[in-house]
Motif scaffolding. Structure first.
Motif, PDB file in Angstrom:
ATOM      1  N   LEU A 214      29.838  39.117  36.939  1.00 43.41           N
ATOM      2  CA  LEU A 214      30.546  39.064  38.217  1.00 43.41           C
ATOM      3  C   LEU A 214      30.626  40.469  38.800  1.00 43.41           C
ATOM      4  CD1 LEU A 214      32.460  37.343  40.148  1.00 43.41           C
ATOM      5  CD2 LEU A 214      34.339  38.234  38.748  1.00 43.41           C
ATOM      6  N   ASN A 215      30.230  40.625  40.059  1.00 50.16           N
ATOM      7  CA  ASN A 215      30.325  41.911  40.749  1.00 50.16           C
ATOM      8  C   ASN A 215      31.772  42.099  41.207  1.00 50.16           C
ATOM      9  OD1 ASN A 215      30.336  44.040  42.601  1.00 50.16           O
ATOM     10  ND2 ASN A 215      28.287  43.585  43.346  1.00 50.16           N
ATOM     11  N   ILE A 216      32.574  42.755  40.355  1.00 52.03           N
ATOM     12  CA  ILE A 216      34.012  42.855  40.664  1.00 52.03           C
ATOM     13  C   ILE A 216      34.298  43.873  41.769  1.00 52.03           C
ATOM     14  CG2 ILE A 216      34.919  42.008  38.470  1.00 52.03           C
ATOM     15  CD1 ILE A 216      35.325  44.964  37.675  1.00 52.03           C
ATOM     16  N   LYS A 217      33.393  44.808  41.981  1.00 50.38           N
ATOM     17  CA  LYS A 217      33.604  45.791  43.051  1.00 50.38           C
ATOM     18  C   LYS A 217      33.627  45.085  44.399  1.00 50.38           C
ATOM     19  CE  LYS A 217      31.803  50.118  44.970  1.00 50.38           C
ATOM     20  NZ  LYS A 217      30.750  51.159  44.870  1.00 50.38           N
ATOM     21  N   GLU A 218      32.630  44.220  44.643  1.00 47.22           N
ATOM     22  CA  GLU A 218      32.492  43.598  45.957  1.00 47.22           C
ATOM     23  C   GLU A 218      33.288  42.307  46.109  1.00 47.22           C
ATOM     24  OE1 GLU A 218      28.460  43.294  47.271  1.00 47.22           O
ATOM     25  OE2 GLU A 218      27.938  45.295  46.548  1.00 47.22           O
ATOM     26  N   THR A 219      33.595  41.640  44.990  1.00 48.53           N
ATOM     27  CA  THR A 219      34.341  40.376  45.097  1.00 48.53           C
ATOM     28  C   THR A 219      35.841  40.560  44.945  1.00 48.53           C
ATOM     29  OG1 THR A 219      34.157  39.915  42.710  1.00 48.53           O
ATOM     30  CG2 THR A 219      32.408  39.044  44.124  1.00 48.53           C
ATOM     31  N   ARG A 268      38.326  45.678  34.270  1.00 50.11           N
ATOM     32  CA  ARG A 268      37.099  46.457  34.451  1.00 50.11           C
ATOM     33  C   ARG A 268      36.859  47.378  33.255  1.00 50.11           C
ATOM     34  NH1 ARG A 268      36.673  50.727  39.385  1.00 50.11           N
ATOM     35  NH2 ARG A 268      38.422  51.602  38.232  1.00 50.11           N
ATOM     36  N   LEU A 269      37.912  48.030  32.795  1.00 53.35           N
ATOM     37  CA  LEU A 269      37.771  48.944  31.665  1.00 53.35           C
ATOM     38  C   LEU A 269      37.515  48.200  30.358  1.00 53.35           C
ATOM     39  CD1 LEU A 269      40.563  51.592  32.402  1.00 53.35           C
ATOM     40  CD2 LEU A 269      38.115  51.749  32.867  1.00 53.35           C
TER      41      LEU A 269
END
Length: 318
Positions: A214-219, A268-269
């Motif tokens: 999952l692209n968590i930066k953009e979503t 994220r970490l």
């Protein structure tokens, strides 16, 4: 840290990164500490070559560093504002900016692909030049110029005369209000990647090296970051951290949004591979338990709700 070389700081990074890799606040304190050490060496190098700074100045960081939201790996986003508009000052601070960029690169911070670095004349200007640039961005009000304004708003004075950047940010906020740019800025941050499908599933990458992640930066990150920034501009808040912005803002459910955003930073970490800068933005969904997947969906949904709430508020007030 007692090694006064860039390679010494790189070694310090390797030694001290592991103990803080799962603690958002300690990790960002480490990044700040390393950037400070790079600055001190860069200043000594330029002092030896060209003498002392010819003018008061502020070195500032932007992007995730400006917001105190760096992950394990982070690229460079920084600029310089100096007081005296002379050719000598321009040459001096461009040299300093280039030295800082070189030092940060050697320590492990990749160069910014977009050139948002203080060795670039576009991001290294006198105070009066910055005021003209900000005014030009506002008057042009194109997608690109408003994006530059949004980047600048996340600036955090890191070294030197902090008031120089604070004055410019106050000028930005006044200009945004005078030119009625808030709704235009909101439109600039309207689009972000959908994270949840119609069947309630997390929408992962379907091809490339991050397939299944999952692209968590953009979503997920963008909705919180963009919403808090817009409200900070509206309320004239100088804070750059999304968490601090949420804390200061007068909005409903801000404790809920703060909790979800902090959980997102920790996810994220915990779950990204962090093998390089890019990988820190992707969450391998198969590594999450059912509960964690549901938590991730909840984080995304609340980010979207916050973003929509802020948009409606800005549209309502014109």
């Amino acid at each position: 840290m007692n090694d006064n070389t860039y390679s010494g700081i790189a070694e310090y990074r390797r030694f001290h990164m592991k103990p803080v890799v799962h603690d958002h606040f300690k990790l960002n304190e480490l990044h700040d500490n390393m950037i400070k050490q790079v600055l001190e060496i860069s200043l000594k190098e330029v002092l030896a070559r060209y003498g002392p700074p010819p003018s008061p100045f502020s070195f500032f960081v932007m992007g995730s560093a400006g917001r105190f939201e760096q992950s394990v790996w982070s690229d460079q986003d920084h600029g310089i504002v100096y007081l005296d508009s002379t050719k000598e000052a321009k040459a001096y601070f461009l040299s300093l900016g280039k030295e800082i960029s070189k030092g940060l690169y050697q320590v492990g911070y990749p160069y910014c692909d977009g050139g948002v670095m203080s060795g670039n004349p576009f991001w290294c200007k006198s105070h009066s030049e910055w005021e003209k640039q900000i005014k030009n961005w506002a008057l042009e009000a194109s997608w690109e110029s408003l994006r530059y304004l949004l980047i600048f708003i996340d600036g955090r004075s890191f070294y030197g005369k902090h008031q120089l950047l604070e004055q410019l940010k106050t000028f930005v906020y006044q200009t945004v209000q005078t030119e009625h740019l808030l709704s235009r800025m909101s439109n600039n941050t309207l689009h972000f990647k959908k994270g949840i499908g119609v069947l309630g599933q997390l929408l992962v990458e379907t091809h490339g090296v991050h397939t299944g992640s999952l692209n968590i930066k953009e979503t997920a990150l963008f909705p919180y970051v963009n919403a808090a920034r817009l409200l900070a501009v509206k309320e004239n808040l100088q804070e750059t951290s999304t968490l601090l912005r949420l804390d200061k803002l007068q909005i409903d459910d801000k404790d809920l949004y703060t909790n979800k955003f902090l959980k997102l930073l920790n996810y994220r970490l915990l779950f990204a591979s962090h093998t390089d800068y890019d990988s820190g933005h992707y969450l391998p969904v198969d590594n999450l338990t059912k509960e964690q997947k549901n938590e991730m969906k909840d984080i995304i949904k609340n980010g979207v709700t916050l973003h929509q709430t802020v948009r409606k508020l800005i549209e309502k007030e014109g």
